[in-house]
Structures are given as structure tokens and as C-alpha cells.
Design an enzyme around this catalytic site. Structure first.
Site, PDB file in Angstrom:
ATOM      1  N   GLY A  26       0.799  -1.281   0.236  1.00 48.07           N
ATOM      2  CA  GLY A  26      -0.071   0.041  -0.062  1.00 48.07           C
ATOM      3  C   GLY A  26       0.807   1.196   0.067  1.00 48.07           C
ATOM      4  N   LEU A  28       0.401   3.532  -2.013  1.00 47.95           N
ATOM      5  CA  LEU A  28       0.737   3.517  -3.417  1.00 47.95           C
ATOM      6  C   LEU A  28       1.249   4.704  -4.032  1.00 47.95           C
ATOM      7  CD1 LEU A  28      -2.354   1.313  -4.600  1.00 47.95           C
ATOM      8  CD2 LEU A  28      -0.032   0.306  -3.792  1.00 47.95           C
ATOM      9  N   HIS A  32       4.516   2.248  -8.055  1.00 43.64           N
ATOM     10  CA  HIS A  32       3.204   1.251  -8.130  1.00 43.64           C
ATOM     11  C   HIS A  32       2.339   1.217  -9.456  1.00 43.64           C
ATOM     12  CE1 HIS A  32       3.868   1.294  -3.532  1.00 43.64           C
ATOM     13  NE2 HIS A  32       3.871   0.212  -4.042  1.00 43.64           N
ATOM     14  N   GLN A  59       7.694  -9.073   7.960  1.00 41.13           N
ATOM     15  CA  GLN A  59       8.996  -8.754   7.349  1.00 41.13           C
ATOM     16  C   GLN A  59       9.532  -7.444   7.908  1.00 41.13           C
ATOM     17  OE1 GLN A  59       6.672  -8.118   3.576  1.00 41.13           O
ATOM     18  NE2 GLN A  59       8.230  -6.513   3.075  1.00 41.13           N
ATOM     19  N   LYS A 147      13.944  -2.007  -8.120  1.00 37.67           N
ATOM     20  CA  LYS A 147      14.564  -1.360  -6.625  1.00 37.67           C
ATOM     21  C   LYS A 147      14.857  -2.255  -5.831  1.00 37.67           C
ATOM     22  CE  LYS A 147      12.485   1.390  -3.742  1.00 37.67           C
ATOM     23  NZ  LYS A 147      12.836   1.046  -2.193  1.00 37.67           N
ATOM     24  N   GLN A 151      15.004  -8.673  -3.471  1.00 36.97           N
ATOM     25  CA  GLN A 151      13.840  -9.359  -3.038  1.00 36.97           C
ATOM     26  C   GLN A 151      13.528  -9.940  -4.552  1.00 36.97           C
ATOM     27  OE1 GLN A 151      10.237  -7.475  -1.208  1.00 36.97           O
ATOM     28  NE2 GLN A 151       9.692  -6.804  -3.192  1.00 36.97           N
ATOM     29  N   SER A 184       7.482   4.116  -0.704  1.00 37.96           N
ATOM     30  CA  SER A 184       6.653   4.769   0.239  1.00 37.96           C
ATOM     31  C   SER A 184       7.400   5.359   1.520  1.00 37.96           C
ATOM     32  CB  SER A 184       5.643   3.351   0.765  1.00 37.96           C
ATOM     33  OG  SER A 184       5.030   2.834  -0.179  1.00 37.96           O
TER      34      SER A 184
HETATM   35  O1  PAF Z   1       7.839  -4.996  -2.104  1.00 40.66           O
HETATM   36  C1  PAF Z   1       6.832  -5.044  -1.259  1.00 40.66           C
HETATM   37  O2  PAF Z   1       6.201  -4.069  -1.339  1.00 40.66           O
HETATM   38  C2  PAF Z   1       6.783  -6.361  -0.211  1.00 40.66           C
HETATM   39  O3  PAF Z   1       7.872  -6.765   0.325  1.00 40.66           O
HETATM   40  C3  PAF Z   1       5.851  -7.328  -0.775  1.00 40.66           C
HETATM   41  C4  PAF Z   1       6.772  -8.000  -2.004  1.00 40.66           C
HETATM   42  C5  PAF Z   1       4.494  -6.829  -1.130  1.00 40.66           C
HETATM   43  C6  PAF Z   1       5.767  -8.561   0.255  1.00 40.66           C
HETATM   44  O4  PAF Z   1       5.108  -7.932   1.446  1.00 40.66           O
END
Ligand code: PAF
Length: 275
Positions: A26, A28, A32, A59, A147, A151, A184
Site C-alpha cells: 500500500g 501507493l 506502483h 517482514q 529497486k 527481493q 513509500s
Molecule cells: O515489496 C513489497 O512491497 C513487499 O516486500 C511485498 C513484495 C509486497 C511483500 O510484502
């Protein structure tokens, strides 16, 4: 656009054509919007774009910004509507995580470096929630931003190793006029921190242009440029192989220069490929 908050509703929502997922937390913003555009392009005209919004407690390390992470629900919903999203899945933490949960997804190689060293448990949280979103929403493809390069690499590894039949689509980093990557967390920066944060992109570009070759030269050069911004506090600047994310001694064809830097309490990350 349909909005659902429970797993059952999400599972019962009939799929229309190729489903492409954009997982988000979120708050956003423009980046996004590019992920959503990428999803629409991937899905084709009969495809279905699904956005998930979930601030994933798993996380966030203890003492980090979970509580204060922005949650502008109305604005996010409006943003999705205007971006032509088909389905918005917006569960809460109780919906996503049963009490006494004891199964997690751990990636054990790429997660041990860069962000993983500074944020223990972070990628376990990311992999666990993304695997759950994949299982609940059963997308054909999912979109992630470059970015968060690490991940993206870890999700690709998870898809490979757990045999998800999901295409992972990478979208280039979207930047503000002065080069700062959209995030964000930029909203936490005060005016002076925000101004100085532009040094990150400048440092990465200068490092790439410098054609310096050894890790010491290139990391030292980047640190020096960042260090000229008085509010910057470097967490790491590292040169790694973009495939394995392992440290390397010399710039080679597929090298990644990655960094994390604090401005005040706000930790920003960015990276550049040195080809
Ligand atoms: O990159 C993110 O916003 C988060 O790490 C994700 C992939 C939505 C997982 O919570």
C-alpha cells in the site's frame, strides 16, 4: 474493481483470463502505477490485474517502522480504481496469519547478504507472505520492482525451487526528477533529508561512469560522494554479482552496486547494474 478482504472471497473470485498479481504494502505511488501497467501489459487485453495490499508484520524487524508504516486505505483504493485494477485483495493481519502459525518459507542463500544481513528475518517474512499470496490468488504472473533487486532475485529463486508456475516480471525503478527512487518510505523524510537523499542516485551514476574496477576503488568512491551529504549515514555499499548476490573483487559484466543509507531514521535502498 472488486475489493475483497477475506481469503475465502479471494479464492472464490473466478479468474478472468491471464491473472497478473502486483503484491504491495500500500501507500501507493507512481512506481506502483508502473507495476500495475506492467501487469496489464503482461496480462493482455483479456487479462486480469490483481493488486494485494498488506502491510506484512513478518517482514518488519523488531523496533522497525511496522506501526508507523503509512496505511492510506481510501487513497489506495481510489488509486487502484483509477489505475484500472480488476481485483483488490486487502486482508488484515489476523486474516493472513493464524494464531500459533509454525510454517514459514526460508530462502537460505541469497537472503544472507545485503538487506538480509542488516534486516535479519526480513526475507523469511517476504517469502512467506508472497508464497501465501501465490497460493491464495493463483496468479499466472506476478510483477516486482527492480529497486528491491534482492527481493526480486529471491522471489525468482523461490518460484524456481518451489515449482510455482508463475512468470516473474521485473519493472525498472521509477525515479523522481532528481533521481531519488520512489518509495513509500520517502514520505518519512523531512525537507532537508529529502533534498540530500538525491545524492544516492548521483553516487551510483558517478560510480558507473567512473569505470573504476576494484571493489575497494568503487565502494570507496561511492561512499565518498554519499559522505558529502551531511545527513547521510551509510549502512552498506557493496559490489556483488547480480546473479548470486555474492561479493566480488572486481567489476565484471553482471555486477550490481547496491546500497542502503539512512537519512535521519529513514533507511533508503537503491542499486545500479555495472555492465
Ligand atoms: O515489496 C513489497 O512491497 C513487499 O516486500 C511485498 C513484495 C509486497 C511483500 O510484502
Amino acid at each position: 474493481m472488486k475489493v475483497v478482504t477475506t481469503i475465502a472471497e479471494a479464492q472464490n473470485h473466478a479468474k478472468k483470463g491471464r491473472r497478473v498479481l502486483v503484491p504491495t504494502m500500500g501507500a501507493l505511488h507512481k512506481a506502483h502505477r508502473e507495476l500495475i501497467r506492467g501487469a496489464r501489459a503482461k496480462g493482455g487485453k483479456d487479462g486480469e490485474v490483481v493488486v494485494s495490499i498488506f502491510v506484512n508484520p513478518l517482514q518488519f524487524e523488531p523496533g522497525s517502522d511496522y506501526e508507523r508504516y503509512p496505511r492510506p486505505e481510501k487513497e489506495d483504493e481510489e488509486f487502484c480504481r483509477k489505475s484500472d485494477v480488476d481485483l483488490l485483495f486487502r486482508p488484515n493481519a489476523a486474516e493472513m496469519y493464524a494464531d500459533g502459525r509454525s510454517v514459514f518459507v526460508d530462502e537460505n542463500s541469497l537472503s544472507n547478504v545485503l538487506e538480509g544481513k542488516s534486516r535479519p528475518g526480513h526475507f523469511r517474512g517476504v517469502c512467506t507472505v508472497v508464497a501465501k499470496l501465490f497460493n491464495i490468488l493463483k496468479p499466472d504472473a506476478a510483477v516486482f520492482g527492480e529497486k528491491d533487486f534482492q527481493q526480486l532475485a529471491i522471489i525468482r529463486r523461490m518460484v524456481r525451487d518451489l515449482n510455482y508456475k508463475i512468470d516473474i516480471v521485473a519493472v525498472p525503478t521509477v525515479r523522481e526528477a532528481d533521481g531519488l527512487a520512489y518509495s513509500s518510505r520517502n514520505a518519512y523524510l523531512n525537507a532537508e533529508e529529502r533534498k540530500q537523499a538525491a545524492v544516492l542516485r548521483k553516487a551510483l551514476l558517478a560510480a558507473k561512469d567512473s569505470e573504476k574496477k576494484t571493489v575497494n576503488e568503487i565502494v570507496g568512491f561511492t561512499q565518498k560522494i554519499i559522505g558529502a551529504a551531511p545527513l547521510a549515514r551509510i549502512d552498506y555499499v557493496e559490489l556483488v554479482d547480480a546473479e548470486t548476490l555474492q561479493p566480488i573483487e572486481f567489476v565484471q559484466p553482471n555486477s550490481l552496486l547496491a546500497l542502503a543509507v539512512y537519512f535521519g531514521k529513514t533507511r533508503l535502498i537503491d542499486n545500479i547494474l555495472l555492465e
